[in-house]
Design an enzyme around this catalytic site. Sequence first.
Site, PDB file in Angstrom:
ATOM      1  N   ASP A 210       0.713  -1.301  -0.116  1.00  0.00           N
ATOM      2  CA  ASP A 210      -0.136   0.140  -0.120  1.00  0.00           C
ATOM      3  C   ASP A 210       0.825   1.249   0.015  1.00  0.00           C
ATOM      4  O   ASP A 210       1.463   1.451   1.035  1.00  0.00           O
ATOM      5  CB  ASP A 210      -1.053   0.061   1.241  1.00  0.00           C
ATOM      6  CG  ASP A 210      -1.693   1.115   1.427  1.00  0.00           C
ATOM      7  OD1 ASP A 210      -1.426   2.262   0.578  1.00  0.00           O
ATOM      8  OD2 ASP A 210      -2.520   1.135   2.385  1.00  0.00           O
ATOM      9  N   GLN A 213       0.780   6.330   1.073  1.00  0.00           N
ATOM     10  CA  GLN A 213       1.501   7.444   1.792  1.00  0.00           C
ATOM     11  C   GLN A 213       2.821   7.623   1.344  1.00  0.00           C
ATOM     12  O   GLN A 213       3.478   8.524   1.927  1.00  0.00           O
ATOM     13  CB  GLN A 213       1.366   7.190   3.328  1.00  0.00           C
ATOM     14  CG  GLN A 213       0.108   7.386   4.173  1.00  0.00           C
ATOM     15  CD  GLN A 213      -0.636   8.675   3.960  1.00  0.00           C
ATOM     16  OE1 GLN A 213       0.038   9.713   3.689  1.00  0.00           O
ATOM     17  NE2 GLN A 213      -2.169   8.942   4.055  1.00  0.00           N
TER      18      GLN A 213
END
Length: 419
Positions: A210, A213
Amino acid sequence: MTTVSARPLDVAAIRRDFPILSTEVNGRPLVYLDSAATSQKPRQVIDALTDFYSTSCANVHRSVHHLAERATNKFEGARARVARFVNVATPEQIIWTRGTTESINLVANAWGDRNLAAGDVVLLTEMDHHANLVPWHLLAKRRGVKLQFVPVLDDGKLDLEFAHARLADDGPDRPKLFAFTAKSNVLGTENPVADLCRRAHAAGIVTVVDGAQSLPHGPVDVAALGCDFLAFSAHKALGPMGVGCLVVGRPALYERMDPWQGGGEMIRRVRLEDSTYADPPLRFEAGTPSAADAIAFAAALDYLEALDPVAIHEHEVRLTALALDLLRPMGLRILGTDDPAQRAGIVAFDVPDVHPHDVATLLDGRGIAVRAGHHCAQPLMRRFGVQATTRASFYLYNTEDEVRALAEGLAAAMEYFRR
Ligand code: C6P
């Protein structure tokens, strides 16, 4: 991230590119400290959106008229731009999605349903965002897979000993897939992605990273990281909302993925009773894509790449270090590591006896935008014994004065609630 010193960012010049940063909120200059939720957009990205709708608006991959060709070329050019940015060999390794959430759902459905069966272990972490938890909960319900979690230590880092042991396990509970965040949206912790992927691959475990960020803060090199799948959203990296990507690290993975959404564009031939499918990546892009947003995202990547990534990182570390220095003596509980270099850009904290929404509302009165809540990471909140926190997040356009304004605003809010 390398530690070689860079020429500092010209933040004043950067700020001039972001129209919203010269606006006021509640009669005060906007201090935008919520970039981890979504970044602001430079004029170059806004212009790219306007330009598409003013000069090139047509559906892509459908018609043969001039505008449609132009829109399709720009859309496919944007795909190639992303491929260069994340360093994969071919644009076909980029699937357009609506963002990180949809990208991870795509893997869980297209890869997960095909390759995982009841009893297979999917390894996740306690610091993951709901976007990297709930798709696997759904898969667990559909397929009966077992979920396991790498714990988070008190200092906000992953329990790497646990992770290493799980990745080296060759018993019946050996994970088949490891999905984890590159950087926590609450703690800021940057995980050792390349090392974790290397260990996973040595054991034949498929990796899903992921990157929501991490991508905004510097180039993410998929070849160097060695991950199988990388998910991210454009809107956190100066791009528009509603578009993101799933990067498929190795084209061979496509051979083990089934289509997950059906409709226009993803097909080769449709009969009333069944259909065959287009080649990837279009096989995974059913329906009209957010072409304008994809094209404007390419402009965002141009903008980011024109800046020195080391300078961006150093700037964010400087702002984070200042925030930690100013906030620590104030009696707040700051979640995560003390090392600003390992949490660049994100500081989440708990003000004793004051609800984060109240803190955020008082800050908003001063024009300061922070996020308050569980940050879509309820298990992580539970791990640290809080229901919610206030979070300030910094990006390339923030200044030290804005960090000082945050500290002053917090001091005033705490004084208000003491009375
Ligand atoms: N985090 C935040 O304020 P989407 O919503 O699909 O663009 O991104 C989801 C997502 C996935 N992973 C991580 C690590 C994230 O931080 C996010 C989005 C925002 O922290 C909104 S909840």
